[in-house]
Design an enzyme around this catalytic site. Sequence first.
Site, PDB file in Angstrom:
ATOM      1  N   GLU A  78       0.622  -1.684   0.054  1.00  0.00           N
ATOM      2  CA  GLU A  78       0.407   0.052   0.007  1.00  0.00           C
ATOM      3  C   GLU A  78       0.955   1.092   0.265  1.00  0.00           C
ATOM      4  O   GLU A  78       0.431   1.804  -0.084  1.00  0.00           O
ATOM      5  CB  GLU A  78      -0.975  -0.013   1.233  1.00  0.00           C
ATOM      6  CG  GLU A  78      -0.761  -0.449   2.241  1.00  0.00           C
ATOM      7  CD  GLU A  78      -1.049   0.440   3.628  1.00  0.00           C
ATOM      8  OE1 GLU A  78      -0.847   0.090   4.656  1.00  0.00           O
ATOM      9  OE2 GLU A  78      -1.775   1.650   3.592  1.00  0.00           O
ATOM     10  N   THR A 101       3.394  -8.384  -1.184  1.00  0.00           N
ATOM     11  CA  THR A 101       3.762  -7.556   0.094  1.00  0.00           C
ATOM     12  C   THR A 101       3.126  -8.987   0.681  1.00  0.00           C
ATOM     13  O   THR A 101       1.886  -9.312   0.613  1.00  0.00           O
ATOM     14  CB  THR A 101       2.826  -6.642   0.302  1.00  0.00           C
ATOM     15  OG1 THR A 101       1.737  -6.686   2.210  1.00  0.00           O
ATOM     16  CG2 THR A 101       1.156  -6.535  -0.021  1.00  0.00           C
ATOM     17  N   ASP A 103       1.768  -8.511   3.450  1.00  0.00           N
ATOM     18  CA  ASP A 103       0.807  -8.404   4.508  1.00  0.00           C
ATOM     19  C   ASP A 103      -0.922  -9.126   3.433  1.00  0.00           C
ATOM     20  O   ASP A 103      -1.920  -9.257   4.094  1.00  0.00           O
ATOM     21  CB  ASP A 103       0.924  -7.195   4.417  1.00  0.00           C
ATOM     22  CG  ASP A 103       2.139  -6.693   4.937  1.00  0.00           C
ATOM     23  OD1 ASP A 103       2.587  -7.479   6.094  1.00  0.00           O
ATOM     24  OD2 ASP A 103       1.391  -5.229   5.853  1.00  0.00           O
ATOM     25  N   ARG A 138       1.300 -26.947  27.625  1.00  0.00           N
ATOM     26  CA  ARG A 138       1.315 -25.464  27.924  1.00  0.00           C
ATOM     27  C   ARG A 138       0.289 -25.102  27.165  1.00  0.00           C
ATOM     28  O   ARG A 138      -0.201 -25.174  25.781  1.00  0.00           O
ATOM     29  CB  ARG A 138       3.069 -25.080  28.010  1.00  0.00           C
ATOM     30  CG  ARG A 138       3.715 -24.958  29.020  1.00  0.00           C
ATOM     31  CD  ARG A 138       5.222 -24.215  28.440  1.00  0.00           C
ATOM     32  NE  ARG A 138       5.637 -24.592  29.282  1.00  0.00           N
ATOM     33  CZ  ARG A 138       7.646 -24.056  29.278  1.00  0.00           C
ATOM     34  NH1 ARG A 138       7.926 -24.220  28.193  1.00  0.00           N
ATOM     35  NH2 ARG A 138       7.998 -24.965  30.418  1.00  0.00           N
ATOM     36  N   GLY A 146       1.717  -8.285   9.891  1.00  0.00           N
ATOM     37  CA  GLY A 146       0.865  -8.669   8.831  1.00  0.00           C
ATOM     38  C   GLY A 146      -0.164  -6.883   9.129  1.00  0.00           C
ATOM     39  O   GLY A 146      -0.983  -6.642   8.674  1.00  0.00           O
ATOM     40  N   HIS A 248      10.418 -11.443  11.493  1.00  0.00           N
ATOM     41  CA  HIS A 248      11.371 -11.154   9.978  1.00  0.00           C
ATOM     42  C   HIS A 248      11.479 -12.018   9.403  1.00  0.00           C
ATOM     43  O   HIS A 248      12.244 -12.908   8.300  1.00  0.00           O
ATOM     44  CB  HIS A 248      12.683  -9.908  10.107  1.00  0.00           C
ATOM     45  CG  HIS A 248      11.939  -8.332  10.647  1.00  0.00           C
ATOM     46  ND1 HIS A 248      12.115  -8.043  11.322  1.00  0.00           N
ATOM     47  CD2 HIS A 248      11.933  -7.571   9.765  1.00  0.00           C
ATOM     48  CE1 HIS A 248      11.594  -6.602  11.723  1.00  0.00           C
ATOM     49  NE2 HIS A 248      11.305  -6.127   9.954  1.00  0.00           N
TER      50      HIS A 248
HETATM   51  O1  F6P Z   1       4.390  -4.217   5.690  1.00  0.00           O
HETATM   52  C1  F6P Z   1       5.674  -5.662   5.816  1.00  0.00           C
HETATM   53  C2  F6P Z   1       5.656  -6.053   7.579  1.00  0.00           C
HETATM   54  O2  F6P Z   1       6.346  -6.922   7.445  1.00  0.00           O
HETATM   55  C3  F6P Z   1       4.122  -5.799   8.493  1.00  0.00           C
HETATM   56  O3  F6P Z   1       3.621  -6.667   8.406  1.00  0.00           O
HETATM   57  C4  F6P Z   1       5.390  -5.030   9.723  1.00  0.00           C
HETATM   58  O4  F6P Z   1       4.072  -4.655  10.409  1.00  0.00           O
HETATM   59  C5  F6P Z   1       6.091  -4.722   9.702  1.00  0.00           C
HETATM   60  O5  F6P Z   1       6.300  -4.977   7.040  1.00  0.00           O
HETATM   61  C6  F6P Z   1       7.706  -4.573   9.570  1.00  0.00           C
HETATM   62  O6  F6P Z   1       8.580  -3.732   8.960  1.00  0.00           O
HETATM   63  P1  F6P Z   1       9.608  -3.342   8.953  1.00  0.00           P
HETATM   64  O7  F6P Z   1      10.249  -4.805   8.347  1.00  0.00           O
HETATM   65  O8  F6P Z   1      10.052  -2.295   8.625  1.00  0.00           O
HETATM   66  O9  F6P Z   1      10.247  -3.485  10.898  1.00  0.00           O
END
Ligand code: F6P
Length: 319
Positions: A78, A101, A103, A138, A146, A248
């Site tokens: 976006e 993306t 997301d 647990r 996302g 990540h």
């Molecule tokens: O938009 C992709 C995304 O991976 C989101 O899911 C996440 O909130 C954001 O980027 C994390 O951003 P950065 O890599 O800048 O920490």
Amino acid sequence: MASRLGYDCIGILDGWKGLIENKTMPLSISQVENLISQGGTIVGTSRTNPYKKEGGVPACLENFKKLDLEALVAMGGEDTLGVANKLFKESHLAVIGVPKTMDNDLSATDYTFGFDTSVTIAMQAAQNLKDTGKSHHRIMILEVMGRHAGWVALFTGIASGADYICLPERRVNVAQMTERLQSAHQRKGYALVVASEAIDLPDADAEKAGTKDEFGHIILKERGVAERLSELIENKTNIETRSAVIGHIQRGGPPTLFDRILSTRAGAKAAEMAGEKRYGMMVALRGTDVVPVPLEEATAKLKTVPESWLKLVDILCQC
Ligand code: F6P
């Protein structure tokens, strides 16, 4: 240096940052022919918004001319495509969008590439958490990325048989969640929760402001959702609870079959659209077809999880 599609191609480094700073790299066949199996991007990316940089927009327009470009293919979500749309509408930049993306929150397309790969990785992580949760009896929580749409959490949760799925599209019902987790734990000896990083929790930290990036998005990992959710669940259920944040790790690794095919088809379609000068449009997956749609339609509104999916979640997580 002509591509297989008959165009000369260059890569702009680090997204809009590279266009502002005129930083490019050649994109020859030898550089791109093995990309199909690689994660990440060889041209790099950044969270640069030309509209938030002094002289950013004029620099983009000037460098587009200097580089003697005929068309620019912008790949992203976006933010990247929102800028592409604005540059097209306000400055008539010859731009075509490609939806990339993890997301999956772009409107006008059924799927964005990156999503399937990141959910596949999260699904494997959820399975590992189930294994250890089962061993230790647990409740396990997996926080996934996302941003403000719950697609990643939704698909990860469904695909891994989670006992509760927390999505940003609706407030967490603590009483219902507690009851369902207790019942799942009693039945199986463990339980799994998949939670989106963007959910709101009814605790003192709920309104945590957080640092914002250039597009005005709060850096969600700083909200510590998994840890707070874990504390809340353990307090309410008296069952030992642990949490993990995949973060990540979800944004790398070899792409899945689905993403390899979708990105290849999207790239070829974008090149075809460039040849036809269909600027201001984005490649979209509609059913099984890749088709052009207006960038405006794709970026006007975030695609969030609709009610029909929420109903499915209720059915799956009700016992
Ligand atoms: O938009 C992709 C995304 O991976 C989101 O899911 C996440 O909130 C954001 O980027 C994390 O951003 P950065 O890599 O800048 O920490």
